[in-house]
Design a protein around this motif. Structure first.
Motif, PDB file in Angstrom:
ATOM      1  N   ASP A 110       2.936   6.598   1.109  1.00 34.70           N
ATOM      2  CA  ASP A 110       2.914   5.178   0.758  1.00 34.70           C
ATOM      3  C   ASP A 110       1.632   4.940  -0.032  1.00 34.70           C
ATOM      4  N   ILE A 111       1.745   5.042  -1.361  1.00 36.59           N
ATOM      5  CA  ILE A 111       0.560   4.898  -2.217  1.00 36.59           C
ATOM      6  C   ILE A 111       0.854   3.963  -3.373  1.00 36.59           C
ATOM      7  N   ALA A 170      -4.758   9.121   0.842  1.00 25.91           N
ATOM      8  CA  ALA A 170      -4.582   7.798   0.231  1.00 25.91           C
ATOM      9  C   ALA A 170      -3.436   7.006   0.853  1.00 25.91           C
ATOM     10  N   HIS A 171      -2.793   7.518   1.885  1.00 27.49           N
ATOM     11  CA  HIS A 171      -1.628   6.862   2.477  1.00 27.49           C
ATOM     12  C   HIS A 171      -1.964   5.417   2.884  1.00 27.49           C
ATOM     13  N   ALA A 174      -7.986  -3.099   2.190  1.00 28.46           N
ATOM     14  CA  ALA A 174      -8.610  -2.615   3.422  1.00 28.46           C
ATOM     15  C   ALA A 174      -8.302  -1.145   3.688  1.00 28.46           C
ATOM     16  N   ARG A 175      -7.422  -0.555   2.887  1.00 29.79           N
ATOM     17  CA  ARG A 175      -7.044   0.844   3.031  1.00 29.79           C
ATOM     18  C   ARG A 175      -7.819   1.686   2.023  1.00 29.79           C
ATOM     19  N   PRO A 176      -7.701   3.021   2.076  1.00 38.07           N
ATOM     20  CA  PRO A 176      -8.544   3.868   1.207  1.00 38.07           C
ATOM     21  C   PRO A 176      -8.194   3.770  -0.275  1.00 38.07           C
ATOM     22  N   LEU A 177      -9.230   3.911  -1.100  1.00 40.16           N
ATOM     23  CA  LEU A 177      -9.057   4.211  -2.524  1.00 40.16           C
ATOM     24  C   LEU A 177      -9.528   5.650  -2.691  1.00 40.16           C
TER      25      LEU A 177
END
Length: 455
Positions: free
Chosen positions: A273-274, A231-232, A189-192
């Motif tokens: 945080d990646i 990207a965090h 659900a977070r960025p790529l």
């Protein structure tokens, strides 16, 4: 139901198992040593039962529409593996669903009786939505054994935090695989965020990756966050990681080892945080031996390496891929390949892999007036790439025959682009109808070719 594996002290065991499974949200079944289902929850019946009775039938008949177990029908049987290992097993299968065949992750657990031996086997099924085994779908498509092996590795590593290194020839779909790793993770659900390492000039690499402060260099009129910051919480995908300059490799290593970085022009440490996924078509181990890639960075990137199969290793997928690609390159036309045309495509080596297949199909679509692409049209589309390459063996812009070829015309255009300021590369790429990454790659190939000719 007659339960031959139960004794008189547990006559209602299948009923108890059914009640227990019903509370589980994922599709679950329990079956005996003969593959016969003794209990199934409503999630399984809804997804794989097609509204029919499933208890009493074999698992392979319901899920695969097959009269024989999986290992006799070309797939890995988790029951057969569990009998050998005595423990839980995970496999990837294609199952029949109301929407068609879909990839499913299966986890099988032996259920032991009082004797300590497996009495029943329980399967949990989770749809793997990152790929499809049918045409017309988006994303990764295929059914070949090499493709299934790739998916199984992605399904394994996806939920973890491990760094993934995708290896393979150009055009094998490394960015699609990176998206699949991301979608299979808890970070979906977070960025790529995609970093195209091949198209970033060395002078801008650090600023693009880590960001910069106002006044950090000429032209830095305002502070700017970098791609790492964007990207965090999600996934950072370093495409063509083999093109990262040596001067940047140590800073990237620091980021991966400590989770910290600094914006250009700033002393304050920032935390990232990646989850890292990298890809390359280069031989990084050879580059390490030649001193062109840091060994410590290589080992940090390759926690879980995955090799993507070339198209020639999954020839049986060409029909599926062709149908899906035609729908994209010629939307609304309902184009189909004649059987002889498909056979010709399956015989072609496709050095450029899926990307080359797409190019050939797009040419064939443009050359076709009707609804069927013929063998002759496919031959014509393939012949365009077979034009003799005389751009290196003759002086710049002058083919040996004295006639203009597509390659010489392209090289003339690229030489013009090479003389232009680097800052206009994106505008040039748009004008040429190609991506900036493709433009940079073509320019590099042209420079290397002319260097060899001058020697």
């Amino acid at each position: 139901m007659n339960d031959s594996t139960s004794d008189d002290s547990t006559p209602t065991q299948p009923a108890l198992l059914a009640a227990w499974l019903e509370a589980l949200p994922e599709p679950h079944i329990v079956f005996d040593h003969d593959y016969r289902i003794v209990a199934a929850n409503s999630a399984y019946r809804r997804q794989f039962g097609h509204g029919a009775q499933v208890v009493g039938r074999t698992c392979h008949a319901v899920s695969h529409h097959s009269p024989v177990p999986c290992d006799q029908a070309g797939e890995t049987c988790p029951l057969a593996r569990a009998r050998l290992s005595g423990q839980r097993e995970r496999v990837l299968h294609l199952h029949h669903t109301p929407a068609g065949e879909e990839y499913v992750q299966i986890e099988l657990v032996p259920l032991r009786g009082e004797s300590g031996q497996p009495m029943y086997f329980m399967e949990k099924m989770e749809p793997l939505r990152i790929a499809q085994g049918r045409s017309g779908a988006q994303g990764m498509i295929g059914r070949a054994p090499a493709f299934k092996a790739l998916l199984a590795l992605i399904a394994r590593v996806g939920p973890s935090q491990a760094s993934v290194l995708l290896l393979g020839e150009s055009g094998t779909g490394k960015e699609l695989a990176a998206r699949a790793v991301h979608q299979a993770s808890a970070r979906a659900a977070r960025p790529l965020v995609v970093v195209d390492c091949a198209s970033l000039p060395e002078t801008l690499f650090e600023s693009e990756l880590f960001g910069h402060e106002r006044g950090a260099f000429t032209g830095a009129h305002a502070a700017r966050a970098g791609l790492v910051e964007a990207a965090h919480g999600g996934t950072l995908f370093l495409d063509e990681v083999g093109d990262i300059p040596l001067t940047m490799q140590v800073k990237l290593l620091r980021l991966l080892e400590s989770g910290t970085y600094r914006r250009v022009g700033q002393s304050e440490l920032r935390r990232a945080d990646i989850r890292l996924v990298a890809a390359t078509h280069r031989d990084l181990q050879a580059m390490v031996r030649e001193g062109r890639f840091r060994q410590d960075l290589y080992y940090r990137l390759s926690t879980f390496p995955i090799r993507l199969p070339a198209l020639r290793e999954r020839v049986q997928d060409i029909a599926l891929l062709a149908e899906s690609l035609l729908a994209r390159v010629a939307p609304g036309r309902q184009l189909a390949l004649a059987p002889a045309a498909l056979r010709r495509l399956m015989q072609h080596p496709f050095a450029g892999n899926v990307r080359e297949l797409r190019n050939v199909l797009e040419r064939a679509a443009l050359l076709t007036d009707g609804s069927t692409i013929t063998l002759q049209t496919v031959e014509q589309a393939l012949a365009i790439d077979a034009q003799p390459d005389t751009s290196v063996a003759t002086p710049a812009g002058t083919p040996a025959t004295g006639r203009a070829t597509l390659r010489s015309m392209e090289d003339d255009i690229l030489r013009t682009a090479l003389r232009a300021p680097a800052g206009t590369r994106q505008e040039q790429a748009r004008a040429l109808g190609i991506s900036p990454r493709t433009l940079y790659r073509k320019l590099r190939q042209l420079q290397e070719g002319e260097t060899r000719f001058s020697q």
